[in-house]
Scaffold this motif. Sequence first.
Motif, short mmCIF file in Angstrom:
data_model
loop_
_atom_site.label_atom_id
_atom_site.label_comp_id
_atom_site.label_asym_id
_atom_site.label_seq_id
_atom_site.Cartn_x
_atom_site.Cartn_y
_atom_site.Cartn_z
N ILE A 122 5.38 20.47 33.17
CA ILE A 122 4.64 21.67 32.76
C ILE A 122 5.61 22.82 32.49
O ILE A 122 5.45 23.58 31.53
CB ILE A 122 3.61 22.05 33.84
CG1 ILE A 122 2.53 20.97 33.93
CG2 ILE A 122 2.98 23.41 33.53
CD1 ILE A 122 1.56 21.16 35.08
N VAL A 123 6.64 22.94 33.32
CA VAL A 123 7.65 23.97 33.10
C VAL A 123 8.35 23.74 31.76
O VAL A 123 8.58 24.68 30.98
CB VAL A 123 8.67 23.99 34.26
CG1 VAL A 123 9.82 24.95 33.95
CG2 VAL A 123 7.99 24.38 35.56
N VAL A 151 -5.84 19.00 30.17
CA VAL A 151 -6.54 20.22 29.77
C VAL A 151 -6.14 21.39 30.66
O VAL A 151 -5.82 22.49 30.16
CB VAL A 151 -8.07 20.00 29.82
CG1 VAL A 151 -8.80 21.31 29.58
CG2 VAL A 151 -8.48 18.95 28.80
N ASP A 152 -6.12 21.18 31.97
CA ASP A 152 -5.74 22.26 32.88
C ASP A 152 -4.28 22.67 32.70
O ASP A 152 -3.95 23.86 32.64
CB ASP A 152 -5.98 21.83 34.33
CG ASP A 152 -7.45 21.63 34.64
OD1 ASP A 152 -8.29 22.19 33.91
OD2 ASP A 152 -7.76 20.89 35.60
N ALA A 153 -3.41 21.68 32.61
CA ALA A 153 -1.99 21.98 32.45
C ALA A 153 -1.71 22.67 31.12
O ALA A 153 -0.90 23.60 31.05
CB ALA A 153 -1.17 20.68 32.55
N ARG A 154 -2.39 22.24 30.07
CA ARG A 154 -2.19 22.86 28.76
C ARG A 154 -2.64 24.32 28.78
O ARG A 154 -2.02 25.17 28.13
CB ARG A 154 -2.97 22.07 27.71
CG ARG A 154 -2.67 22.46 26.27
CD ARG A 154 -3.29 21.44 25.32
NE ARG A 154 -2.95 21.72 23.95
CZ ARG A 154 -3.69 22.45 23.11
NH1 ARG A 154 -4.83 22.98 23.55
NH2 ARG A 154 -3.31 22.67 21.87
N GLY A 155 -3.70 24.61 29.51
CA GLY A 155 -4.13 25.99 29.64
C GLY A 155 -3.06 26.85 30.29
O GLY A 155 -2.81 28.00 29.85
N ARG A 156 -2.41 26.34 31.34
CA ARG A 156 -1.33 27.08 31.98
C ARG A 156 -0.15 27.27 31.03
O ARG A 156 0.46 28.35 30.99
CB ARG A 156 -0.86 26.33 33.23
CG ARG A 156 -1.86 26.27 34.37
CD ARG A 156 -1.30 25.44 35.52
NE ARG A 156 -0.03 25.97 35.99
CZ ARG A 156 0.81 25.29 36.78
NH1 ARG A 156 0.52 24.04 37.15
NH2 ARG A 156 1.95 25.83 37.17
N VAL A 157 0.16 26.23 30.26
CA VAL A 157 1.27 26.31 29.32
C VAL A 157 1.00 27.36 28.25
O VAL A 157 1.87 28.19 27.94
CB VAL A 157 1.52 24.92 28.67
CG1 VAL A 157 2.46 25.04 27.47
CG2 VAL A 157 2.09 23.95 29.70
N ILE A 158 -0.18 27.36 27.68
CA ILE A 158 -0.51 28.31 26.61
C ILE A 158 -0.47 29.74 27.14
O ILE A 158 0.05 30.65 26.47
CB ILE A 158 -1.89 27.98 26.02
CG1 ILE A 158 -1.81 26.65 25.25
CG2 ILE A 158 -2.37 29.10 25.10
CD1 ILE A 158 -3.13 26.17 24.71
N GLU A 159 -0.99 29.97 28.35
CA GLU A 159 -0.97 31.31 28.93
C GLU A 159 0.46 31.78 29.18
O GLU A 159 0.82 32.93 28.93
CB GLU A 159 -1.78 31.33 30.22
CG GLU A 159 -1.88 32.70 30.86
CD GLU A 159 -2.50 33.74 29.94
OE1 GLU A 159 -2.09 34.92 30.02
OE2 GLU A 159 -3.39 33.38 29.13
#
Length: 508
Positions: A210-211, A409-417
């Motif tokens: 994710i990082v 989906v959850d990880a992608r949301g963190r990445v986009i933010e």
Amino acid sequence: MSLGRTWSVVLSGLVGDIVEVEADLSNQIPGFSIIGLADKALGEAQQRVHNACANSDLSLPRRHVTVNLSPANLPKRGSALDVAIAIAAVATEAPLDRQSLSETVHLGELGLDGRLRPVSGVLPAVLAAARAGFRRVIVPHGNLAEAELVDGIEVRGAVTLRDVARAHGLDVADVDAEPVAALEAAGTDDTQTPDLADVIGQRDAVEALIVAAAGGHHLLMSGPPGAGKTMLAKRLPGLLPDLDDATALQVASIRSLAGLPVTTLRRRPPFEAPHHTASAVALVGGGSRVLQPGAIARASGGVLFLDEAGEFSGHALDALRQPLESGRIEIHRVGFRAVLPARFQLVIATNPCPCGNYGIPGGACTCPSLAIRRYLGRLSGPLIDRIDIELGLQRVSATQSVATGVTTVDARGRVIEARRRAERRLSGTPWLTNSEVDGTWLRSGPLRVAPAITRPLDDALHRGSLTLRGYDRVLRVAWTLADLAGREHPDATDVGGALYLKRGGSAC
């Protein structure tokens, strides 16, 4: 004498040059000649044009036809100029609309029966025509879908040379012909996105992934077979934001240049995983006559995954060093120079030794020490220095064999933010992600981190355990960790975490 004139495009990489195609008649011995630095494929166009015209009831003049491709000092390659050459030759005597010819760019190869065959590179060629101010382009019917992706220019798909002549006002009979379909590449269906929730255990590795996605960082994973390196790498594209219009068009142009089917603009970042037997040319791209983009260019805008990196040749791996720094590839060949984009995320996976058991708890390594050094030596120090995150993986034990609970989906949301925070912070600069920021600006610019926070990095640099390039990469990862945590500036925890990831933090 009657002169026929129209236009076409030749490509050098993704850059298209407009070519003026002139056909003139003379009272020499009847014949057909092409001048203007044409290669062998274009030299053979005279026979294709002759037969295609004869089979389309578009007779060529019974005099000497000279076709000039201008500018004369620009090398012309391939068969995409066939249609322009044929229609210019026909226009020397046939009553075609001269203004229509002068406003139209023609692309396509001719079959002997007069049908237009699809060619590679139509999308970047149409883009070049549109940028040059042309109002219309005629392409083979098999290339129509990709040509229509370009806005601001009228695109017509032609099945036969008769269709091209009718488009310019010539009254010729319409004959039904089956269009030549574009070649379909196998294995291009990417409708299924593997989910991060499928990963069992490896919680730290998932967070590192994710990082990497949030900051656009390069990643090296080392561990035994079965630890999940390939599984993690294949889920990285699903964490990345969708491509914007410009990048999606660039990705589609590279696919078109490589001869791969293009029907729509893909928003999902590309994923390239060349086999470990791939040569340096297969990675970088090249070709003696027609340029073929390599895996690096095809991965631009997405992810380049090198599995079993220890099996790649050292020469092929070292070819990555310059593109990783510059974000582009310059290919020099005799007679032409091409520049291709190479802004990709590199993910490398390797075993600790040829058998995969070196240093693994419970594993019995049977490799000689020399074989281990040679295997790991394929990844040179300068290449490792360009990697932001080094991750050590272990096999998942029975007590760890549970899902991490982290979905794509959850990880992608963190990445986009996190990327949005970085974009706001970097507004007014040429950079969009933390991995792109210039090192000097990062250390001494307006976002310089306080010396008290960077003291561990300064000590590592002083001891020689960290290079200045590695220092900058740790700072970039620290900013990404701060973005993921919602902090305005990195703190000591972020710097320590980034240094831990750079030094090969173990994930289990």
